[in-house]
Design a protein around this motif. Structure first.
Motif, mmCIF file in Angstrom:
data_model
loop_
_atom_site.group_PDB
_atom_site.id
_atom_site.type_symbol
_atom_site.label_atom_id
_atom_site.label_comp_id
_atom_site.label_asym_id
_atom_site.label_seq_id
_atom_site.Cartn_x
_atom_site.Cartn_y
_atom_site.Cartn_z
ATOM 1 N N GLY A 11 0.803 -1.234 0.000
ATOM 2 C CA GLY A 11 0.000 0.000 0.000
ATOM 3 C C GLY A 11 0.829 1.274 0.000
ATOM 4 O O GLY A 11 0.460 2.268 0.635
ATOM 5 N N ALA A 12 1.955 1.266 -0.729
ATOM 6 C CA ALA A 12 2.825 2.453 -0.756
ATOM 7 C C ALA A 12 2.109 3.685 -1.314
ATOM 8 O O ALA A 12 2.478 4.815 -0.983
ATOM 9 N N GLU A 13 1.084 3.476 -2.139
ATOM 10 C CA GLU A 13 0.398 4.640 -2.727
ATOM 11 C C GLU A 13 -0.328 5.458 -1.661
ATOM 12 O O GLU A 13 -0.688 6.599 -1.897
ATOM 13 N N GLN A 14 -0.504 4.885 -0.462
ATOM 14 C CA GLN A 14 -1.168 5.660 0.594
ATOM 15 C C GLN A 14 -0.303 6.796 1.118
ATOM 16 O O GLN A 14 -0.817 7.758 1.689
ATOM 17 N N VAL A 15 1.026 6.677 0.960
ATOM 18 C CA VAL A 15 1.906 7.775 1.397
ATOM 19 C C VAL A 15 2.627 8.437 0.219
ATOM 20 O O VAL A 15 3.041 9.584 0.311
ATOM 21 N N GLY A 16 2.796 7.706 -0.877
ATOM 22 C CA GLY A 16 3.516 8.266 -2.026
ATOM 23 C C GLY A 16 4.989 8.445 -1.728
ATOM 24 O O GLY A 16 5.515 7.918 -0.740
ATOM 25 N N GLY A 17 5.645 9.199 -2.601
ATOM 26 C CA GLY A 17 7.077 9.400 -2.423
ATOM 27 C C GLY A 17 7.748 9.591 -3.762
ATOM 28 O O GLY A 17 7.116 10.062 -4.716
ATOM 29 N N VAL A 18 9.017 9.177 -3.815
ATOM 30 C CA VAL A 18 9.802 9.438 -5.023
ATOM 31 C C VAL A 18 10.602 8.201 -5.427
ATOM 32 O O VAL A 18 11.148 7.498 -4.576
ATOM 33 N N MET A 19 10.639 7.942 -6.727
ATOM 34 C CA MET A 19 11.551 6.948 -7.285
ATOM 35 C C MET A 19 12.825 7.736 -7.572
ATOM 36 O O MET A 19 12.870 8.537 -8.513
ATOM 37 N N HIS A 20 13.851 7.543 -6.716
ATOM 38 C CA HIS A 20 15.009 8.419 -6.802
ATOM 39 C C HIS A 20 16.043 7.895 -7.800
ATOM 40 O O HIS A 20 16.100 6.697 -8.081
ATOM 41 N N CYS A 21 16.849 8.795 -8.328
ATOM 42 C CA CYS A 21 17.902 8.479 -9.297
ATOM 43 C C CYS A 21 17.364 7.525 -10.359
ATOM 44 O O CYS A 21 17.923 6.469 -10.627
ATOM 45 N N PHE A 22 16.266 7.939 -10.975
ATOM 46 C CA PHE A 22 15.524 7.027 -11.849
ATOM 47 C C PHE A 22 16.331 6.656 -13.093
ATOM 48 O O PHE A 22 16.848 7.526 -13.787
ATOM 49 N N THR A 23 16.423 5.320 -13.348
ATOM 50 C CA THR A 23 17.137 4.850 -14.543
ATOM 51 C C THR A 23 16.351 3.753 -15.271
ATOM 52 O O THR A 23 16.885 3.109 -16.167
ATOM 53 N N GLU A 24 15.082 3.555 -14.856
ATOM 54 C CA GLU A 24 14.302 2.462 -15.439
ATOM 55 C C GLU A 24 13.579 2.930 -16.709
ATOM 56 O O GLU A 24 13.740 4.060 -17.152
ATOM 57 N N SER A 25 12.741 2.045 -17.253
ATOM 58 C CA SER A 25 12.057 2.326 -18.520
ATOM 59 C C SER A 25 10.871 3.270 -18.338
ATOM 60 O O SER A 25 10.416 3.523 -17.218
ATOM 61 N N ALA A 26 10.350 3.741 -19.469
ATOM 62 C CA ALA A 26 9.163 4.598 -19.455
ATOM 63 C C ALA A 26 7.963 3.842 -18.881
ATOM 64 O O ALA A 26 7.116 4.424 -18.210
ATOM 65 N N ASP A 27 7.912 2.517 -19.115
ATOM 66 C CA ASP A 27 6.809 1.718 -18.581
ATOM 67 C C ASP A 27 6.861 1.662 -17.047
ATOM 68 O O ASP A 27 5.826 1.784 -16.372
ATOM 69 N N VAL A 28 8.061 1.494 -16.498
ATOM 70 C CA VAL A 28 8.210 1.481 -15.029
ATOM 71 C C VAL A 28 7.851 2.867 -14.467
ATOM 72 O O VAL A 28 7.166 2.973 -13.442
ATOM 73 N N ALA A 29 8.264 3.920 -15.158
ATOM 74 C CA ALA A 29 7.922 5.280 -14.717
ATOM 75 C C ALA A 29 6.400 5.438 -14.678
ATOM 76 O O ALA A 29 5.845 5.957 -13.702
ATOM 77 N N ARG A 30 5.734 4.964 -15.732
ATOM 78 C CA ARG A 30 4.273 5.067 -15.817
ATOM 79 C C ARG A 30 3.607 4.352 -14.653
ATOM 80 O O ARG A 30 2.704 4.873 -14.003
ATOM 81 N N GLN A 31 4.108 3.133 -14.328
ATOM 82 C CA GLN A 31 3.498 2.377 -13.221
ATOM 83 C C GLN A 31 3.717 3.069 -11.880
ATOM 84 O O GLN A 31 2.838 3.071 -11.025
ATOM 85 N N ALA A 32 4.882 3.664 -11.699
ATOM 86 C CA ALA A 32 5.150 4.391 -10.447
ATOM 87 C C ALA A 32 4.287 5.654 -10.375
ATOM 88 O O ALA A 32 3.747 5.991 -9.313
ATOM 89 N N LEU A 33 4.140 6.337 -11.508
ATOM 90 C CA LEU A 33 3.275 7.529 -11.548
ATOM 91 C C LEU A 33 1.837 7.147 -11.219
ATOM 92 O O LEU A 33 1.135 7.855 -10.489
ATOM 93 N N ASP A 34 1.401 5.977 -11.732
ATOM 94 C CA ASP A 34 0.038 5.510 -11.452
ATOM 95 C C ASP A 34 -0.176 5.224 -9.966
ATOM 96 O O ASP A 34 -1.303 5.273 -9.485
ATOM 97 N N LEU A 35 0.901 4.920 -9.249
ATOM 98 C CA LEU A 35 0.807 4.706 -7.802
ATOM 99 C C LEU A 35 0.943 6.042 -7.051
ATOM 100 O O LEU A 35 1.078 6.060 -5.829
ATOM 101 N N GLY A 36 0.976 7.145 -7.792
ATOM 102 C CA GLY A 36 1.039 8.469 -7.163
ATOM 103 C C GLY A 36 2.446 8.939 -6.860
ATOM 104 O O GLY A 36 2.627 9.943 -6.165
ATOM 105 N N PHE A 37 3.455 8.221 -7.343
ATOM 106 C CA PHE A 37 4.840 8.570 -7.022
ATOM 107 C C PHE A 37 5.402 9.646 -7.942
ATOM 108 O O PHE A 37 4.915 9.849 -9.057
#
Ligand SMILES: [Zn+2]
Ligand SMILES: [Zn+2]
Length: 264
Positions: free
Chosen positions: A143-169
């Motif tokens: 349930g990390a989306e309940q607090v949100g936060g940041v994916m730091h020093c991001f180096t993953e794909s656009a798809d991973v970014a999209r999924q993290a954004l969808d969780l409110g990150f």
């Protein structure tokens, strides 16, 4: 004005010249920095630095790469996070690049951090390397989306970014995005909405171009902003404003300042 959302001022490379680091930050119009904790042993120094400079904030957490270090409990983290200068839980996450073998302990440590963040209502600083699928799975399961936060020093794909954004990150880019060979990451950066974007140095490592290979420090974060401005088709001022506003909103800094005033 710029904000460095992730640096390690307690590491000897920066701690040895803290006054110089802070002075060069001011000269570079970097108005604040988040000093990120990597072990419980390091935490007192991380906090002391944040206590000594009103524009430096602290986090509490144990990095996934550290094996020979005290393991934090949910209670440890929530107790240490109670200090008003502590604005985030982390850095935490998964890193399958550096370590091999059964990493159940790493996943358990990550779960503990997410539970602590939910309990104290502070956002997460998430490190993920060669472990994107498990990182997202654990974020969902806990349930990390309940607090949100940041994916730091991001180096993953656009798809991973999209999924993290969808969780409110939020997605934070470091000097890596300025590297000449980082073309895929540069296209990914262009897909992140301005209102979820953060910038960081992760100093003392990963100095951005044109300082690549030299020791990094928060004063260099405008180089990351400048690259993002180019990639997103925005002005440098727009990137500076958006990433600064996002930082204060995500980490609830104005609320924290308000609480300190109330306590006095
Ligand atoms: Zn990290
Ligand atoms: Zn870091």
């Amino acid at each position: 004005m710029f904000v460095d959302s992730h640096c390690h001022l307690a590491f000897p490379e920066l701690a040895g010249d803290l006054a110089g680091v802070l002075a060069r930050m001011a000269d570079a119009r970097v108005e604040a920095a988040l000093n990120v904790c990597t072990t419980l042993d390091e935490f007192p120094q991380v906090l002391t630095i944040a206590d000594s400079a009103s524009n430096v904030y602290a986090s509490v957490g144990v990095h996934p790469d550290y094996t020979d270090t005290p393991e934090p409990s949910v209670d440890d983290l929530t107790r240490l996070a109670r200090h008003p200068r502590v604005i985030a839980i982390g850095e935490t996450g998964l890193d399958y690049y550096r370590l091999e073998g059964p990493l159940d302990w790493q996943r358990e440590r990550f779960r503990v951090h997410i539970r602590a963040a939910r309990e104290c209502g502070k956002p997460l600083i998430i490190h993920t390397r060669a472990a994107a699928a498990d990182t997202l799975r654990l974020m969902r399961e806990e349930g990390a989306e309940q607090v949100g936060g940041v994916m730091h020093c991001f180096t993953e794909s656009a798809d991973v970014a999209r999924q993290a954004l969808d969780l409110g990150f939020h997605i934070s880019f470091s000097g890596i995005v300025t590297f000449k060979n980082a073309t895929e990451l540069q296209s990914t950066a262009a897909t992140v909405p301005l209102e979820r974007l953060l910038i960081e140095t992760d100093s003392p490592y990963l100095a951005p171009v044109p300082h690549r290979g030299k020791p990094n420090e928060p004063a260099y974060v405008p180089h990351v902003a400048s690259k993002l401005a180019q990639l997103l088709g925005q002005s440098l001022e727009q990137i500076a404003q958006a990433t600064t506003d996002n930082f204060y909103r995500l980490f609830k800094i104005l609320e924290a300042k308000h609480q300190v005033t109330l306590q006095k």
